[in-house]
Design an enzyme around this catalytic site. Structure first.
Site, mmCIF file in Angstrom:
data_model
loop_
_atom_site.group_PDB
_atom_site.id
_atom_site.type_symbol
_atom_site.label_atom_id
_atom_site.label_comp_id
_atom_site.label_asym_id
_atom_site.label_seq_id
_atom_site.Cartn_x
_atom_site.Cartn_y
_atom_site.Cartn_z
ATOM 1 N N THR A 172 62.935 44.406 49.523
ATOM 2 C CA THR A 172 62.138 43.260 49.069
ATOM 3 C C THR A 172 63.054 42.467 48.151
ATOM 4 O O THR A 172 63.766 43.038 47.318
ATOM 5 C CB THR A 172 60.916 43.695 48.252
ATOM 6 O OG1 THR A 172 61.373 44.377 47.097
ATOM 7 C CG2 THR A 172 60.012 44.583 49.034
ATOM 8 N N GLU A 183 56.094 46.733 50.804
ATOM 9 C CA GLU A 183 55.819 48.076 50.282
ATOM 10 C C GLU A 183 54.577 48.712 50.910
ATOM 11 O O GLU A 183 54.322 49.889 50.698
ATOM 12 C CB GLU A 183 55.612 48.020 48.758
ATOM 13 C CG GLU A 183 56.867 47.693 47.967
ATOM 14 C CD GLU A 183 57.057 46.200 47.710
ATOM 15 O OE1 GLU A 183 56.593 45.390 48.541
ATOM 16 O OE2 GLU A 183 57.658 45.840 46.682
ATOM 17 N N LYS A 189 48.242 31.016 31.998
ATOM 18 C CA LYS A 189 47.193 31.255 30.994
ATOM 19 C C LYS A 189 47.117 30.030 30.106
ATOM 20 O O LYS A 189 48.034 29.729 29.353
ATOM 21 C CB LYS A 189 47.527 32.501 30.176
ATOM 22 C CG LYS A 189 46.299 33.115 29.560
ATOM 23 C CD LYS A 189 46.618 34.467 28.964
ATOM 24 C CE LYS A 189 45.332 35.232 28.688
ATOM 25 N NZ LYS A 189 45.589 36.476 27.973
ATOM 26 N N TRP A 213 42.690 32.222 32.190
ATOM 27 C CA TRP A 213 43.549 32.267 33.383
ATOM 28 C C TRP A 213 43.254 31.077 34.284
ATOM 29 O O TRP A 213 42.099 30.716 34.483
ATOM 30 C CB TRP A 213 43.306 33.542 34.191
ATOM 31 C CG TRP A 213 43.630 34.814 33.457
ATOM 32 C CD1 TRP A 213 42.733 35.686 32.910
ATOM 33 C CD2 TRP A 213 44.922 35.350 33.186
ATOM 34 N NE1 TRP A 213 43.387 36.739 32.329
ATOM 35 C CE2 TRP A 213 44.735 36.557 32.483
ATOM 36 C CE3 TRP A 213 46.219 34.940 33.483
ATOM 37 C CZ2 TRP A 213 45.800 37.354 32.067
ATOM 38 C CZ3 TRP A 213 47.274 35.728 33.072
ATOM 39 C CH2 TRP A 213 47.064 36.925 32.371
HETATM 40 P P1 AMP Z 1 56.494 40.509 51.007
HETATM 41 O O1 AMP Z 1 56.775 41.851 50.459
HETATM 42 O O2 AMP Z 1 57.685 39.609 51.043
HETATM 43 O O3 AMP Z 1 55.789 40.604 52.315
HETATM 44 O O4 AMP Z 1 55.526 39.760 50.017
HETATM 45 C C1 AMP Z 1 54.309 40.332 49.677
HETATM 46 C C2 AMP Z 1 53.562 39.392 48.809
HETATM 47 O O5 AMP Z 1 53.203 38.211 49.525
HETATM 48 C C3 AMP Z 1 52.277 39.933 48.291
HETATM 49 O O6 AMP Z 1 52.467 40.763 47.168
HETATM 50 C C4 AMP Z 1 51.517 38.672 47.960
HETATM 51 O O7 AMP Z 1 51.901 38.144 46.728
HETATM 52 C C5 AMP Z 1 51.961 37.740 49.061
HETATM 53 N N1 AMP Z 1 50.991 37.747 50.159
HETATM 54 C C6 AMP Z 1 51.038 38.428 51.298
HETATM 55 N N2 AMP Z 1 49.967 38.176 52.055
HETATM 56 C C7 AMP Z 1 49.190 37.321 51.376
HETATM 57 C C8 AMP Z 1 47.941 36.689 51.612
HETATM 58 N N3 AMP Z 1 47.284 36.866 52.741
HETATM 59 N N4 AMP Z 1 47.441 35.900 50.657
HETATM 60 C C9 AMP Z 1 48.099 35.683 49.480
HETATM 61 N N5 AMP Z 1 49.289 36.247 49.208
HETATM 62 C C10 AMP Z 1 49.832 37.055 50.133
#
Ligand code: AMP
Length: 471
Positions: free
Chosen positions: A181, A326, A433, A438
């Site tokens: 990541t 993850e 904030k 928030w």
């Molecule tokens: P990644 O590990 O690059 O797939 O990123 C994961 C992150 O993407 C998550 O922790 C969220 O912050 C964001 N994310 C993934 N899916 C969504 C969703 N459907 N709506 C809002 N944020 C999302």
């Protein structure tokens, strides 16, 4: 008293067994210049044996890392299966990263072999002399693009081997795949999937109240194969016996993706909202209807309301999902329940949805860590646990991400309704904030993107003398 059922290993070999024995005639179709490349699962599994032999000849053994730098193509699927089934670990590299990040990641992972698409060799050139662990670079060529001296040719390696290979017995808890990541401020962190986690994640995707992939599907993932197991699609297609259509390096090209979907009669597609924003625009202009598509899985960021409405109007049903590298990545999925009717149904479809079978979640107060109620109002950091959720990172990076009682802290801020419907309102990193209250940057972004002249928006917090922070 002990249960007396077989301790059958949950490894990817079982998916391979199904592909070979039950679905040998099913196709993997890959975009390439001119006509698409096509072959059957039967041909695929024969090539896997050759690949396993070739990797063994290069010295790849149990637990060794084989990195890939590649688009969505059939050879990448071969590596997705062949590497873990021979006992090694397939490590997908994100081709969008800078050379510095890639260098860090490859050193951290200790990759021994790098398999690269010929069109991505310019990236490898930037890494020359910076990949000390890599002993071989193997190139997946295309007609007219020869393999440079000093590198190996993927096809020549396979051609030199025989079709026979006895897959080794592999511990279901051993590593099968790795994906980093990319943190914005910290170094990237390695997520290590096991055979077991990938097996169970696949079973999760096949549930009817999940993506529900089935044998009769033709699946077109517009999700990079270097990102989070390609959302598990290559394994789910193998398990279900679904036909796979891969857009190779045309992934970001909406006209090609739509042509592939129409020509190959895709029934399930998957991708981030940005992909569907371009696609819906084209469909609105052309009036084309993709009548075979039953479901468009969409996640990675929140789906703007207007996008979902426009997709509905052109007959494409977005299914919203939330997940992370993850979490393999499937965490939640927004298939409304039987009691979600009328405006409620649409609201649920727009939310991040309910936890997939196999995933548990809770929200915790950002400062005290105390679990917050599922009342749809209180919001806190989303924490998850389950058999396909990371228990930690490679080389023990960022150990604080897992709580003492075993929950993974996602860094996302969410509320949960009484019936388990998750709404992501922000990320802990981004949260604004203002005057002690928030403000959800996601909500603001969605509101701005509801304007017909705005395609995408990002809201950030800035220091403010009175309010401390303002968006
Ligand atoms: P990644 O590990 O690059 O797939 O990123 C994961 C992150 O993407 C998550 O922790 C969220 O912050 C964001 N994310 C993934 N899916 C969504 C969703 N459907 N709506 C809002 N944020 C999302």
């Amino acid at each position: 008293m002990k249960g007396l059922m077989q301790d059958f290993p949950l490894t990817l070999h079982h998916i391979l067994w199904r592909m070979e024995r039950l679905f040998g005639a099913k196709e993997i179709v890959t975009w390439q210049p001119g006509a698409c490349h096509r072959y059957t699962f039967a041909e695929f599994t024969v090539r896997l044996r050759r690949l396993a032999r070739a990797l063994q000849r290069l010295g790849v053994g149990p637990g060794d890392r084989v990195a890939t730098l590649a688009w969505n193509g059939y050879r990448h699927v071969e590596l997705y299966y062949g590497v873990p089934c021979m006992g090694a670990v397939v490590h997908t590299l994100n081709l969008r990263l800078t050379a510095d990040h890639l260098e860090y990641i490859m050193r951290d992972a200790g990759d021994q072999v790098l398999v690269v698409d010929v069109s991505l060799l310019p990236i490898v050139r930037q890494l020359e002399g910076r990949m000390p662990s890599v002993q071989h670079v193997v190139v997946m060529d295309e007609p007219g693009s020869p393999v440079p001296a000093g590198m190996l040719d993927y096809e020549a390696l396979l051609a030199a081997e025989s079709d026979t290979f006895d897959w080794p017995t592999v511990d279901e808890r051993s590593a099968a795949a790795m994906c980093y990541t990319s943190g914005t401020t910290e170094n990237p962190k390695g997520v290590v999937y096991s055979h077991r986690s990938n097996f169970l994640h696949t079973m999760g995707l096949l549930q009817v109240d999940s993506v529900g992939m089935r044998e009769s599907d033709t699946v077109l993932p517009v999700v990079p194969m270097f990102h989070a197991n390609c959302w598990g699609m290559p394994y789910a297609c193998g398990m279900a016996g679904a036909r796979m259509v891969l857009p190779h390096r045309q992934m970001g090209d909406a006209p090609t993706v739509l042509k592939l979907a129409a020509d190959e009669r895709a029934t399930v597609m998957a991708g981030v909202p940005t992909i569907w924003m371009s696609a819906v625009e084209l469909l609105e202009k052309s009036g084309q209807v993709l009548s075979d598509v039953r479901s468009v899985l969409c996640g990675g960021s929140a789906i703007p309301r207007r996008l979902m409405e426009r997709m509905d109007r052109v007959g494409l049903r977005l299914v919203h999902a939330w997940g992370m590298t993850e979490t393999s990545p499937m965490g939640t999925l927004a298939n409304p329940r039987s009691w979600h009717v009328g405006e409620d149904e649409f609201k649920v479809r727009l939310s991040q949805g309910m936890p997939s079978p196999g995933v548990e979640l809770r929200i915790a107060h950002p400062e005290t860590g105390v679990a917050l109620p599922w009342d749809g109002v209180a919001f806190g950091e989303l924490e998850v646990r389950g058999p396909w959720v990371a228990a930690g990172y490679h080389n023990d990076a960022d150990a604080g991400r897992v709580t003492a009682d075993g929950w993974f802290r996602t860094g996302d801020v969410a509320s949960i309704s009484p019936d388990g419907c998750v709404s992501i309102v922000d990320r802990t990193k981004d949260v604004i904030k203002s005057g002690g209250e928030w403000i959800s940057s996601v909500e603001l972004e969605n509101a701005i993107m509801a304007h017909p002249k705005v395609l995408e928006a990002a809201v950030v917090g800035l220091p403010h003398p009175r309010w401390m922070e303002r968006p």
